[in-house]
Write a protein that holds these residues in place. Structure first.
Motif, PDB file in Angstrom:
ATOM      1  N   ASN A  15     -16.741 -41.022  10.321  1.00  0.00           N
ATOM      2  CA  ASN A  15     -15.805 -40.173  10.583  1.00  0.00           C
ATOM      3  C   ASN A  15     -15.262 -41.806  10.932  1.00  0.00           C
ATOM      4  O   ASN A  15     -15.450 -42.800  10.683  1.00  0.00           O
ATOM      5  N   VAL A  17     -10.346 -43.087  11.464  1.00  0.00           N
ATOM      6  CA  VAL A  17     -10.069 -42.772  12.282  1.00  0.00           C
ATOM      7  C   VAL A  17      -8.221 -42.892  10.765  1.00  0.00           C
ATOM      8  O   VAL A  17      -8.240 -44.970  10.942  1.00  0.00           O
ATOM      9  N   PHE A  42      -7.282 -37.856  11.690  1.00  0.00           N
ATOM     10  CA  PHE A  42      -8.608 -38.494  12.200  1.00  0.00           C
ATOM     11  C   PHE A  42      -8.982 -38.016  10.455  1.00  0.00           C
ATOM     12  O   PHE A  42      -8.539 -37.350   9.716  1.00  0.00           O
ATOM     13  N   ASN A  74     -11.358 -39.343  21.281  1.00  0.00           N
ATOM     14  CA  ASN A  74     -11.102 -38.738  20.619  1.00  0.00           C
ATOM     15  C   ASN A  74     -11.586 -38.040  19.207  1.00  0.00           C
ATOM     16  O   ASN A  74     -11.230 -36.849  19.164  1.00  0.00           O
ATOM     17  N   THR A  75     -11.864 -38.136  18.666  1.00  0.00           N
ATOM     18  CA  THR A  75     -13.073 -38.227  17.118  1.00  0.00           C
ATOM     19  C   THR A  75     -14.127 -37.339  17.850  1.00  0.00           C
ATOM     20  O   THR A  75     -14.188 -36.034  17.255  1.00  0.00           O
ATOM     21  N   ASN A  78     -11.527 -33.809  18.813  1.00  0.00           N
ATOM     22  CA  ASN A  78     -11.353 -33.546  16.975  1.00  0.00           C
ATOM     23  C   ASN A  78     -12.521 -32.097  16.632  1.00  0.00           C
ATOM     24  O   ASN A  78     -12.384 -31.386  16.210  1.00  0.00           O
TER      25      ASN A  78
END
Length: 315
Positions: A15, A17, A42, A74-75, A78
């Motif tokens: 992952n 950002v 994202f 936040n990931t 999301n």
């Protein structure tokens, strides 16, 4: 295009950002140039592919690691907001999350840097810890923004479980050994990655076929070579099938390759038809470049069906 049987897809991957700057041109060394726009989104190849499949309706779970920072929090949110199972998405104390500064020019072409952060800590032990989820999947997706040994371990374990695997060997790395991929079901490289893995030239159609077949001879099941505006090539032991490109006016090509692979996994898990899934994936990736950003440009099943109705019947 909507499929009636959603598949179960697991992603062992990264992952990020995305820190996206829209530019008029890249600055020369030592030069400062004003850019018109900036966005945060994202991304990360693993998360992008997971979101694409989830938006289309697949049941998706992810094995990944994030940093102990606001980006990590936040990931995780999301992923959960997209309905992705995050039981095996782990926060690493003292680590930054992965970030990807992206520069997009007026034609929609992009240049990308990646900082792996916590993604570099994803280990074979994390794969084993997620064994229950992984072995229940129809397909396991992987990429190279995580350690090569974790990819190799996942391929081996999936073969033991009888689960098909897809590897997108991007970004290309010399640390990935073809001998570690002999049980891989699908390898999806571009021309550069194919040349690096095979050690052979890929400048012509004949060379692409020969390079792909050399990997199949070493134990990889099927090779799907992505060729940008020229579409893709499905290469098996018996045949080569061209996958036609879909012509659209690009706005932002960021994440188009991940849209292709994530949607391919979705359609393959749902239908079992490799060629049909690749045709759908080409259309899905084409739709993605008509909007800005990465995951936010990916279509839901309903939006994708509407887009496909606007295309010529031969597309």
């Amino acid at each position: 295009m909507t499929t009636s049987k959603p598949g179960r897809i697991a992603v062992v991957g990264s992952n990020m950002v995305d820190l996206v700057t829209y530019i008029t041109r890249m600055p020369a060394p030592g030069e400062t140039v004003e850019a018109p726009e900036f966005e945060i989104g994202f991304g990360g190849k693993g998360a992008n592919q997971a979101v694409a499949a989830a938006k289309l309706g697949s049941a998706v779970g992810m094995v990944t690691k994030v940093g102990s920072d606001i980006f990590g929090d936040n990931t995780l949110k999301n992923l959960a907001d997209h309905g992705i199972d995050t039981r095996h998405a782990v926060k690493v104390a003292g680590r930054s999350s992965g970030v990807a500064p992206i520069f997009v020019d007026p034609s929609g072409e992009n240049s990308i840097l990646i900082v792996k952060g916590a993604n570099a800590d994803l280990s074979p032990a994390d794969v084993d810890a997620a064994a229950e989820m992984l072995r229940a999947a129809d397909l396991i997706l992987m990429q190279m923004e995580i350690p090569p040994e974790t990819v190799a371990h996942t391929v081996r374990r999936a073969a033991e479980w009888g689960v098909r695997t897809i590897l997108n060997p991007a970004p290309a790395t010399a640390d990935l050994r073809v001998d570690d991929l002999r049980d891989l079901s699908f390898l999806v490289p571009n021309e550069t990655e194919l040349a690096l893995l095979s050690g052979l030239p890929t400048g012509t159609e004949a060379e692409i076929e020969a390079a792909a077949r050399s990997l199949i001879a070493r134990g990889i099941g099927t090779v799907i070579v992505t060729l940008g505006g020229r579409g893709a090539r499905l290469v098996t032991r018996e045949r080569v099938v061209p996958i036609a490109p879909v012509r659209v006016t690009p706005v932002d090509t960021t994440g188009a390759g991940d849209a292709f692979i994530g949607s391919f996994a979705h359609f393959l898990a749902a239908t079992g038809d490799v060629e049909g899934a690749l045709g759908c994936a080409a259309r899905y990736a084409a739709h993605s470049v008509t909007g800005r950003g990465t995951q936010k440009s990916y279509a839901t099943a309903e939006a994708f069906d509407a887009f496909c109705r606007t295309l010529p019947q031969t597309a």
